[in-house]
Design an enzyme around this catalytic site. Structure first.
Site, PDB file in Angstrom:
ATOM      1  N   HIS A 267      37.454  44.196  16.231  1.00 34.70           N
ATOM      2  CA  HIS A 267      38.071  44.925  17.335  1.00 34.70           C
ATOM      3  C   HIS A 267      38.754  46.178  16.817  1.00 34.70           C
ATOM      4  O   HIS A 267      39.294  46.182  15.712  1.00 34.70           O
ATOM      5  CB  HIS A 267      39.103  44.042  18.058  1.00 34.70           C
ATOM      6  CG  HIS A 267      39.401  44.572  19.421  1.00 34.70           C
ATOM      7  ND1 HIS A 267      40.373  45.510  19.643  1.00 34.70           N
ATOM      8  CD2 HIS A 267      38.805  44.340  20.609  1.00 34.70           C
ATOM      9  CE1 HIS A 267      40.366  45.813  20.929  1.00 34.70           C
ATOM     10  NE2 HIS A 267      39.438  45.118  21.541  1.00 34.70           N
ATOM     11  N   ASP A 318      34.374  38.874  23.772  1.00 36.54           N
ATOM     12  CA  ASP A 318      32.980  38.593  24.098  1.00 36.54           C
ATOM     13  C   ASP A 318      32.419  37.366  23.398  1.00 36.54           C
ATOM     14  O   ASP A 318      31.481  36.744  23.900  1.00 36.54           O
ATOM     15  CB  ASP A 318      32.109  39.811  23.740  1.00 36.54           C
ATOM     16  CG  ASP A 318      32.516  41.019  24.557  1.00 36.54           C
ATOM     17  OD1 ASP A 318      32.611  40.882  25.776  1.00 36.54           O
ATOM     18  OD2 ASP A 318      32.762  42.085  23.963  1.00 36.54           O
TER      19      ASP A 318
HETATM   20  N1  COA Z   1      29.825  42.616  12.410  1.00 32.67           N
HETATM   21  C1  COA Z   1      29.640  43.041  11.149  1.00 32.67           C
HETATM   22  N2  COA Z   1      30.356  44.007  10.587  1.00 32.67           N
HETATM   23  C2  COA Z   1      31.300  44.584  11.330  1.00 32.67           C
HETATM   24  C3  COA Z   1      31.556  44.190  12.658  1.00 32.67           C
HETATM   25  C4  COA Z   1      30.768  43.169  13.185  1.00 32.67           C
HETATM   26  N3  COA Z   1      30.940  42.741  14.433  1.00 32.67           N
HETATM   27  N4  COA Z   1      32.564  44.918  13.176  1.00 32.67           N
HETATM   28  C5  COA Z   1      32.935  45.751  12.199  1.00 32.67           C
HETATM   29  N5  COA Z   1      32.169  45.547  11.107  1.00 32.67           N
HETATM   30  C6  COA Z   1      32.250  46.257   9.848  1.00 32.67           C
HETATM   31  C7  COA Z   1      31.519  47.589   9.943  1.00 32.67           C
HETATM   32  O1  COA Z   1      30.159  47.482   9.627  1.00 32.67           O
HETATM   33  C8  COA Z   1      32.304  48.407   8.958  1.00 32.67           C
HETATM   34  O2  COA Z   1      31.913  48.041   7.673  1.00 32.67           O
HETATM   35  P1  COA Z   1      31.840  49.139   6.491  1.00 32.67           P
HETATM   36  O3  COA Z   1      33.251  49.642   6.342  1.00 32.67           O
HETATM   37  O4  COA Z   1      31.315  48.381   5.350  1.00 32.67           O
HETATM   38  O5  COA Z   1      30.914  50.212   7.005  1.00 32.67           O
HETATM   39  C9  COA Z   1      33.740  47.922   9.159  1.00 32.67           C
HETATM   40  O6  COA Z   1      33.608  46.578   9.621  1.00 32.67           O
HETATM   41  C10 COA Z   1      34.497  48.736  10.165  1.00 32.67           C
HETATM   42  O7  COA Z   1      33.708  48.809  11.356  1.00 32.67           O
HETATM   43  P2  COA Z   1      33.929  49.855  12.514  1.00 32.67           P
HETATM   44  O8  COA Z   1      32.865  49.661  13.537  1.00 32.67           O
HETATM   45  O9  COA Z   1      34.130  51.226  11.943  1.00 32.67           O
HETATM   46  O10 COA Z   1      35.341  49.340  12.991  1.00 32.67           O
HETATM   47  P3  COA Z   1      36.020  49.604  14.354  1.00 32.67           P
HETATM   48  O11 COA Z   1      37.401  49.131  14.231  1.00 32.67           O
HETATM   49  O12 COA Z   1      35.777  50.973  14.819  1.00 32.67           O
HETATM   50  O13 COA Z   1      35.130  48.625  15.248  1.00 32.67           O
HETATM   51  C11 COA Z   1      34.169  47.524  16.974  1.00 32.67           C
HETATM   52  C12 COA Z   1      35.471  48.005  16.360  1.00 32.67           C
HETATM   53  C13 COA Z   1      34.502  46.621  18.157  1.00 32.67           C
HETATM   54  C14 COA Z   1      33.340  48.738  17.469  1.00 32.67           C
HETATM   55  C15 COA Z   1      33.336  46.761  15.927  1.00 32.67           C
HETATM   56  O14 COA Z   1      34.089  45.698  15.395  1.00 32.67           O
HETATM   57  C16 COA Z   1      32.037  46.250  16.485  1.00 32.67           C
HETATM   58  O15 COA Z   1      31.061  47.020  16.562  1.00 32.67           O
HETATM   59  N6  COA Z   1      31.990  44.961  16.882  1.00 32.67           N
HETATM   60  C17 COA Z   1      30.802  44.422  17.495  1.00 32.67           C
HETATM   61  C18 COA Z   1      30.690  44.883  18.937  1.00 32.67           C
HETATM   62  C19 COA Z   1      31.650  44.172  19.851  1.00 32.67           C
HETATM   63  O16 COA Z   1      31.822  42.973  19.776  1.00 32.67           O
HETATM   64  N7  COA Z   1      32.242  44.955  20.743  1.00 32.67           N
HETATM   65  C20 COA Z   1      33.153  44.416  21.750  1.00 32.67           C
HETATM   66  C21 COA Z   1      34.548  44.846  21.467  1.00 32.67           C
HETATM   67  S1  COA Z   1      35.686  44.031  22.546  1.00 32.67           S
END
Ligand code: COA
Length: 381
Positions: A267, A318
């Protein structure tokens, strides 16, 4: 400052872009409040209709006020013939497999044509528009599913609440009480989440003083993405692909080695347990026990254990809503529209707040392109 030395906050992380009294997310403590009321109290004691009042009015309703809101919602439940015609037309002409989020967005955009009050942005008129939108979302989503399956569209029953009505209109029969209760709480849990991507989108559009339908249509587009509302369908597809609790370990390791994301985890704000996941985890387990099959809960729980160990990532709203809806026999591609049935309450609350104290939202971009590029005539390029 990010890794490249730029002062830009990538993805606007940590940027405070609005003052709001609607909801607050404390990512460190794992705390979520709506108008000051803790989500755990709302999830265990309230109803979705009461939460709608709370979000729009800043306080819990007195009994008469709640009755009035329910009466107004019920009066607006019924789908207009224009919406029914449009839904039937889309379902018969759109390519098979069209995402119901695309249809929902199209219907909401079209319904603007028939709402004569939409350009009156006063609070009273806006509350009436918000009431119509909130009341009609469940009927539209259910009608889309019925029409695409060549089933008769079922009109809502005015005496039922939003959650029960939705399941009734979707399935054509009165739902199990527990299922309706679970959906009601799921709607409460997803109603608002501060400046999430779709709510921010709604506020940006409201900031131009566009009508509420435009704001909500744009918000629906933002919600449809897999990194936002689309994650609940995406994780269910993952659960189905895994298929057995013994395959979770290999699946996750393989996915992570390919840098694939496991939807439903991580998140942007929560650094500890997402308080919404606490309730949905409980429901997923209980739903499995009641239906005599805890497989989907078990796979999600195993995913949770491995994602924590491998990536220190926790389930978000989710993760467990997917298996809960699946066990309620709700089609996978309706999970995100159901999110919208809930979030319409938060979007409209934020739009009301934006209208009440408006300033056009217009940030700047850090320009990183070239300058002084000569204009070369087309034949000399
Ligand atoms: N599965 C695997 N790896 C994940 C992940 C996941 N669900 N969520 C984050 N990561 C990893 C990324 O690949 C990244 O790794 P890296 O630093 O090696 O490149 C790191 O964690 C940071 O990810 P990032 O997407 O930049 O973090 P964020 O704080 O911006 O992300 C989300 C928040 C929600 C976009 C992200 O966790 C995600 O895409 N989750 C899955 C989608 C989801 O469930 N969305 C609903 C949100 S309520």
């Amino acid at each position: 400052m990010d890794k490249s030395g730029s002062a830009v906050a990538t993805g606007l992380r940590g940027v405070v872009a609005a003052s709001s009294s609607i909801g607050d997310v404390n990512g460190e403590k794992g705390e979520l409040i709506y108008q000051g009321v803790n989500i755990h109290d709302l999830a265990t004691k309230s109803t979705f209709e009461e939460v709608v009042f709370l979000l729009w009015n800043g306080r819990l309703p007195k009994r008469a006020e709640l009755d009035e809101l329910k009466k107004n919602l019920a009066a607006a439940y019924e789908l207009q013939w224009q919406a029914i015609e449009l839904i039937k037309g889309m379902c018969s002409r759109a390519p098979k497999g069209t995402d119901p989020m695309d249809m929902l967005r199209t219907v909401i955009s079209a319904l603007a044509l028939f709402d004569e009050e939409k350009r009156d942005l006063s609070r009273d008129a806006s509350i009436r528009v918000a009431t119509r939108l909130t009341a009609r979302f469940p009927a539209i989503v259910a009608a889309i599913d019925r029409a695409r399956n060549d089933l008769e569209i079922i009109q809502p029953k005015p005496e039922l609440g939003i959650a029960t009505n939705f399941l009734y209109m979707l399935k054509g029969e009165m739902p199990d009480e527990f299922d309706a209760h679970v959906l009601d709480v799921a709607l409460i849990l997803q109603a608002d989440h501060e400046l999430n991507a779709s709510t921010f989108t709604a506020r940006v559009v409201a900031g131009t003083l566009a009508d509420m339908y435009s704001c909500v249509t744009a918000a629906l587009g933002a919600l449809s993405g897999p990194l936002h509302g689309g994650a609940n369908t995406a994780i269910m597809k993952i659960l189905l692909e895994i298929g057995d609790v013994d395959r979770v370990e290999d699946y996750v390791k393989n996915a992570l080695s390919k840098k694939k994301k496991i939807m439903g985890f991580g998140h942007a704000v929560y650094k500890t347990e997402d308080p919404r996941a606490t309730h949905l985890r409980r429901f997923s387990k209980e739903m499995g026990e009641r239906k005599g099959n805890t497989k989907w809960y078990d796979i999600t729980a195993k995913l949770e254990e491995i994602m924590k160990r491998e990536k220190n990532l926790l389930p978000n709203v989710d993760a467990y809503s997917a298996s809960t809806y699946y066990m309620m026999e709700i089609p996978l591609d309706l999970y995100t529209p159901i999110f919208a049935v809930s979030r319409i309450s938060g979007w409209t609350a934020h739009i009301l707040e934006q209208y009440a104290d408006n300033k056009l939202i217009r940030p700047r971009a850090e320009y990183v392109g070239p300058r002084n590029v000569p204009y070369v005539p087309i034949d000399e390029r």
